[in-house]
Each structure stands twice: as C-alpha cells, then as structure tokens.
Design an enzyme around this catalytic site. Sequence first.
Site: not given
Ligand code: FAD
Ligand code: NAI
Length: 474
Positions: A193, A280, A321, A453
């Site tokens: 992120i 994270g 997740d 290509h």
């Molecule tokens: P979530 O998407 O977190 O969904 C869980 C849902 O459960 C939520 O809507 C929540 O409201 C609901 N919920 C929680 N507890 C309860 C409860 N007790 N009862 C009812 N509902 C509940 N991954 C990629 O593969 N590619 C990317 O480009 C990517 N970009 C990202 C960018 C950012 C900024 C972030 C934060 C994450 C990104 N991720 C990316 C990670 C991706 O968003 C997650 O891995 C994915 O959304 C996980 O899906 P999930 O269904 O497990 O959980």
């Molecule tokens: P991340 O795990 O990718 O990175 C967190 C970073 O913060 C690490 O490098 C860690 O060493 C550092 N860190 C942890 N504690 C710290 C502290 N106290 N001070 C300074 N640095 C610290 O987690 P991030 O970026 O929050 O993203 C979360 C997750 O969301 C990713 O791991 C990924 O699974 C998912 N994601 C996926 C994307 C994609 O697929 N393109 C895009 C964005 C998020």
Amino acid sequence: MAQRFDVLVIGGGPGGYVAAIRAAQLGLTVACCESNPYADPKGEPRLGGTCLNVGCIPSKALLHTSHLFAEAAHGFAAQGISVGAPAIDVPTMIGRKNAIVDQLTSGIRGLFKKNKVTLLKGHGAFAGGGEGAWQVRVGEETVAAGQVIVATGSRARHLPGVPVDHKLVCDNAGALDIDAVPKRLAIVGAGVIGLEMGSVWRRLGAEVTILEALPDFLAVADADVAKEAAKLFRKQGLDIRLGVTIGEVKTSKKGVSVAYADKTGAAQHLEADRLIVSIGRVPNTDGLAAEVVGLKLDERGRVEVDAHCRTNLPGVWAVGDVVRGPMLAHKAMEEAVMVAERIAGQAGHCNLDTIPWVLYTSPEIAWVGRTEQQLKADGVTYKAGRIPFAANGRALGMGETAGFVKMLADARTDRILGVHVIGANASELIAEAVVAMEFGAASEDLARICHAHPTLSEVMHEAALACDGRPLHF
Ligand code: FAD
Ligand code: NAI
C-alpha cells in the site's frame, strides 16, 4: 422461526461473495451477511469488501489516473507531443474512482439476485451450534445454517496510540479519499500500500517520504527485483528511509510531525501535511464470538484452517484474509470456490504455491513461485534466465524499457520454480508464468511456445530460452 439455509457466508468481500455465488450455482440455498462498514447513500449493504470499496479497485483507478498525469508531464515530450503542464482536478479523479466502486458493488448485488443468494444486512456472530445446524446472530435475528463460511477479511493495522482521523492521519480508506494533492506526504510502511499510494501522490506532485522499519527494501520480493525497484522508485522521487523506528506522532493545525530513530539510531523527525499508515492488516475475528462455539484461532488471531479451509468445527470453513496465506483478493476467491465446491461434494482445490503477486507501481512488479533467496535457503539447485525489457522491440516502441524478467528453473528437472517480473504490464505477463507453473511446465516448454511479435511477452520467452543459455535476442 429462524431462517435456515444450507450455507451462510459471513462477510461479503471477494472471499464471501464468490463463495455465496458458487454455492448457489451448485444448487444450495445460500445467505450472505455483511456488516456494512462502507458508507452507502441508501444505507444498503455494500458488497465487495475491502477489495471493491477501499482496496484493489479504487487504488487501481487512482494509479491509472496518476499514471496518465505522469505520462503527460514527463513522457509525452520525448515522443514529440506537447500538451503544456498538466493540471489535476482531484475531486474529479476521486469522483471517477467512486463511480467505478459504485458500479462494481451494485453489480455484485445484481449477481446475488441472479443467483438467488439472500443478502442479510448485519454483523454476523456465532450464537450456538449442534443438532446439525449452526446458529449465527445477524443483526437482530438468528439464522440457522448447515454450513458456515467465515469470510470476514481484515482491516488496517494502526500505529499504537495514533488515532486515524482519515484527514491528517489516514489508513488505506482515507488514503483513497485525499481531497487535494498534499505538498508533503509521509507514509509509514514501505509495503504494497505504501508504494502504490506513495506512487499515486508522488506522480501528482507531492513530496513523498516513506518510513520503513525493516532494513531491507521489499523483502517479500526477489532480491534482484527489490534492488531494481528501489533504484527506479528513488529516481521517481520517492524518499524511502529504511530501518527506522517510529516514535511519537503529533498532529496540529499545521499537519503531522513524526519522530523516529533512523537506521543509525539517531533521533529524527519528519514534518508533513498528511500521514498514511500502511503497516499491514489484522484479521477480523474479534467480533465473531468464536469462543461461543470454540472456533480455533491461531497466534495472530486468524481462523485456523487446513489446506481445504476447514476449521476445527465440522461444517465451519474460513477463507480469504481471515486465514493464513497472502492477503490477496484472487487468493480469497480461489479458496471461496474450493470451499463451495467441497460443500457440494466436489473436489475443489486451491494451490497456494501458484498465487501471483502484483504491485501496480511504475513499472509494475509481479511474481509467482519462489524467489532466488528462498531457493537458496531451501537448498535447491536452480538455473536462472534473466532478460531486460531494454532488449525488446515492443518495449522500446512503448518507451517502457525499465526492468527485466527473471525465470528460475530446477537445475535437474528444468521445472519452473519461480518467475519474477519488473516492467511494463508485469501484471498481465505473469499470467503465462502462473499457467506454466500450475501445469508443472519446464522452462523448455515455454521456450518452445510461439510468442507473438512484437510483444512484451517475448521477454518471458527469451527468459525461458536464457534458462538454457540460448536467448536469441540478448
Ligand atoms: P474483505 O475484502 O476484507 O471482506 C470482508 C467483508 O466482511 C467486509 O465487507 C466486512 O465488512 C465484512 N465483515 C467483517 N466482519 C463481519 C461480520 N462479523 N459480519 C458480517 N460481515 C462482516 N488484493 C489484490 O489481490 N490485488 C490488489 O490490487 C489489492 N489491492 C489492495 C489495495 C488496498 C489499499 C488494500 C487495503 C487491499 C488490497 N488488496 C489487493 C487486498 C484485498 O483487498 C484483500 O485481500 C481482499 O479484499 C480479501 O477479501 P476477503 O473477502 O477475505 O475480505
Ligand atoms: P504490507 O505487509 O505489504 O507492508 C507493511 C510494511 O510496513 C512492511 O514493509 C513492514 O515492515 C512495515 N512496517 C510494519 N510496522 C511498521 C512500523 N511500526 N514502522 C514502520 N514500518 C512498519 O502491508 P500493507 O502495505 O499495509 O498492505 C496490506 C496488505 O494488503 C498487503 O500485504 C497485501 O496483502 C494487500 N495489498 C495488496 C495489493 C496488491 O495486490 N497490489 C495492494 C495493496 C495491498
């Protein structure tokens, strides 16, 4: 009388909504409850979870807009195009992003209707079990289901004692809604992120400083890729400071001040207009009432599952997740399909060894399988083929010559063990490597496949040839 379903899915993110749709396709009666933390103008439950609302989709929309802006500012002139200095209207950029999110989240509501999935609005928490059904409290009602799929996802980890107000101090949600380009943006955490959101605001003109605790940059990636990425990102103006220890974070009318110790231990501080905390994510298991039914969590608070996403309780599964493995939307969806199919008596399967990773930076970074450092640690003898994009005609034509493809194959069997790409369209190129690895292909198999290509995919082809020491164009 309590509503009863074959399957109740808790959470409507990529893990939850895909599990619900697939289970319904297989003829099961399915409900999905969503606790709905995302603002909806009509107060309706918004499906799509983190990914659609505050994750994958909105971040990629902003990355695209900021990429076009950077191209107009720095890329066009070399091709003889002059457009003057571009200007960014941030509210329009954010509005476009919101419209994409709205379209996709309402699209999933439509898919629920089409597949006859019952959408329940409310937080789901275990209320009891036994007698062939689990009871789950959803808002005011209790629902019974033979099978429960926990797909509650994750939320941002925050710095202890540093409240997130989504204005001065943001996590991923606030970072996607910043209403003007900050002059100085501080980011804690140089992970996925931090790098994606840092890229967005850097391209739009912010001075971006990223503070990272680990001494190594992007330690999760192949070391060669991480080294190349650090070089390219620093050239783009991202000020990445490694090995720091974050101290006090203060906010005032003037902005944010972050005290930290640098890698030598010397006290430093950073002044910024905004701070993004991206250190994270933590699993959403605290509100599940896991203790009521004895659902086992691991030491990190995730639901403990086996290879087929079965928990310790019969008929209770967990995906995405909220369980072990990478926190990626496509991984959540793969597990979701597997679980739905297993509930329906089929042999659903999810191979965690071939889950691709993509960073949507510029250039993009993507990989699948093991890194070179992992192979060394595992004592595997391997061969490597590495080809730069600079040797590819299409890359030259596109002006996208940075980066390389590196293929790693078993020295004895030639089986592909890992593919690492840093370069234009890495997010799309990696699909070929995933298919190859899923089918247990050797580098020789890819070397013998005809690649169109001129395309960037020829770099993948050449990397396969290079594993055997016979690249044609390098
Ligand atoms: P979530 O998407 O977190 O969904 C869980 C849902 O459960 C939520 O809507 C929540 O409201 C609901 N919920 C929680 N507890 C309860 C409860 N007790 N009862 C009812 N509902 C509940 N991954 C990629 O593969 N590619 C990317 O480009 C990517 N970009 C990202 C960018 C950012 C900024 C972030 C934060 C994450 C990104 N991720 C990316 C990670 C991706 O968003 C997650 O891995 C994915 O959304 C996980 O899906 P999930 O269904 O497990 O959980
Ligand atoms: P991340 O795990 O990718 O990175 C967190 C970073 O913060 C690490 O490098 C860690 O060493 C550092 N860190 C942890 N504690 C710290 C502290 N106290 N001070 C300074 N640095 C610290 O987690 P991030 O970026 O929050 O993203 C979360 C997750 O969301 C990713 O791991 C990924 O699974 C998912 N994601 C996926 C994307 C994609 O697929 N393109 C895009 C964005 C998020």
